[in-house]
Design an enzyme around this catalytic site. Structure first.
Site, PDB file in Angstrom:
ATOM      1  N   GLY A  98       1.009  -1.479   0.088  1.00  0.00           N
ATOM      2  CA  GLY A  98       0.372  -0.369   0.465  1.00  0.00           C
ATOM      3  C   GLY A  98       1.059   1.142   0.195  1.00  0.00           C
ATOM      4  N   TYR A  99       0.260   2.166   0.385  1.00  0.00           N
ATOM      5  CA  TYR A  99       1.242   3.101  -0.369  1.00  0.00           C
ATOM      6  C   TYR A  99       0.372   4.828   1.074  1.00  0.00           C
ATOM      7  CZ  TYR A  99       2.568   1.795  -4.466  1.00  0.00           C
ATOM      8  OH  TYR A  99       3.051   0.882  -5.702  1.00  0.00           O
ATOM      9  N   LEU A 100       2.019   5.185   1.110  1.00  0.00           N
ATOM     10  CA  LEU A 100       1.325   6.191   2.605  1.00  0.00           C
ATOM     11  C   LEU A 100       1.425   7.736   2.143  1.00  0.00           C
ATOM     12  CD1 LEU A 100       3.749   5.491   5.399  1.00  0.00           C
ATOM     13  CD2 LEU A 100       1.430   4.682   5.299  1.00  0.00           C
ATOM     14  N   GLU A 105      -3.554   4.698   1.856  1.00  0.00           N
ATOM     15  CA  GLU A 105      -4.363   5.048   1.009  1.00  0.00           C
ATOM     16  C   GLU A 105      -5.296   4.078   0.570  1.00  0.00           C
ATOM     17  OE1 GLU A 105      -2.345   7.183  -2.135  1.00  0.00           O
ATOM     18  OE2 GLU A 105      -1.694   8.495  -0.802  1.00  0.00           O
TER      19      GLU A 105
END
Length: 156
Positions: free
Chosen positions: A29-31, A83
């Site tokens: 996942g992407y911070l 996100e």
């Protein structure tokens, strides 16, 4: 810290699976998935990682990359802060001459998409293209994992 030089291709069939010498289940996942920098959390099998990538150059082959292994429990907690839309895939490792391809078969909202990447030591380095390798998509932002988390393959 290093520069990552890679090219990305679509995969035409599953013949790469016969040549695979290792595979890992990957959840990431992407911070932060800003186009100028991404901060990614990844769990690959039983290991956690945090990775920061910079903006790609004009050809899309080269960008800054920093990665560090982190505790698996910390990675699981950080994934909860990411996100929306976690990427779920199997990464297959395939040797070809003096190079290695990382082939990602995506699941969930990206099911049906299979992409291969090859890391190079220079942008002009020559490499063997296996028969299963298809159209080059290097530099096409739509195929970046950070983009797939926002606009998944099922929506194309």
């Amino acid at each position: 810290m290093s520069l990552e030089i890679e090219r990305k291709f679509l995969v035409e069939n599953e013949d790469f699976k016969k040549e695979c010498y290792q595979k890992k289940l990957v959840k990431q996942g992407y911070l932060n998935s800003d186009k100028n920098r991404t901060v990614r959390i990844r769990i690959a099998d039983d290991k956690g990682f945090i990775t920061i990538k910079g903006k790609s150059n004009e050809t899309g082959t080269t960008r800054f990359e920093w990665e560090k292994e982190i505790d698996i429990l910390e990675a699981e907690q950080l994934l909860l802060l990411c996100e929306p839309s976690i990427i779920d895939k199997t990464r297959f490792y395939v040797k070809s001459d003096n190079h290695m391809y990382e082939v990602d078969e995506f699941y969930g909202d990206n099911k049906g998409l299979i992409v291969a990447e090859i890391e190079l030591t220079s942008e002009n380095e020559e490499f063997k293209k296996p028969s299963w390798l298809g159209k080059e998509v290097t530099g096409n932002i739509k195929y970046y994992n950070s983009s797939l988390s926002k606009n998944p393959f099922k929506n194309w």
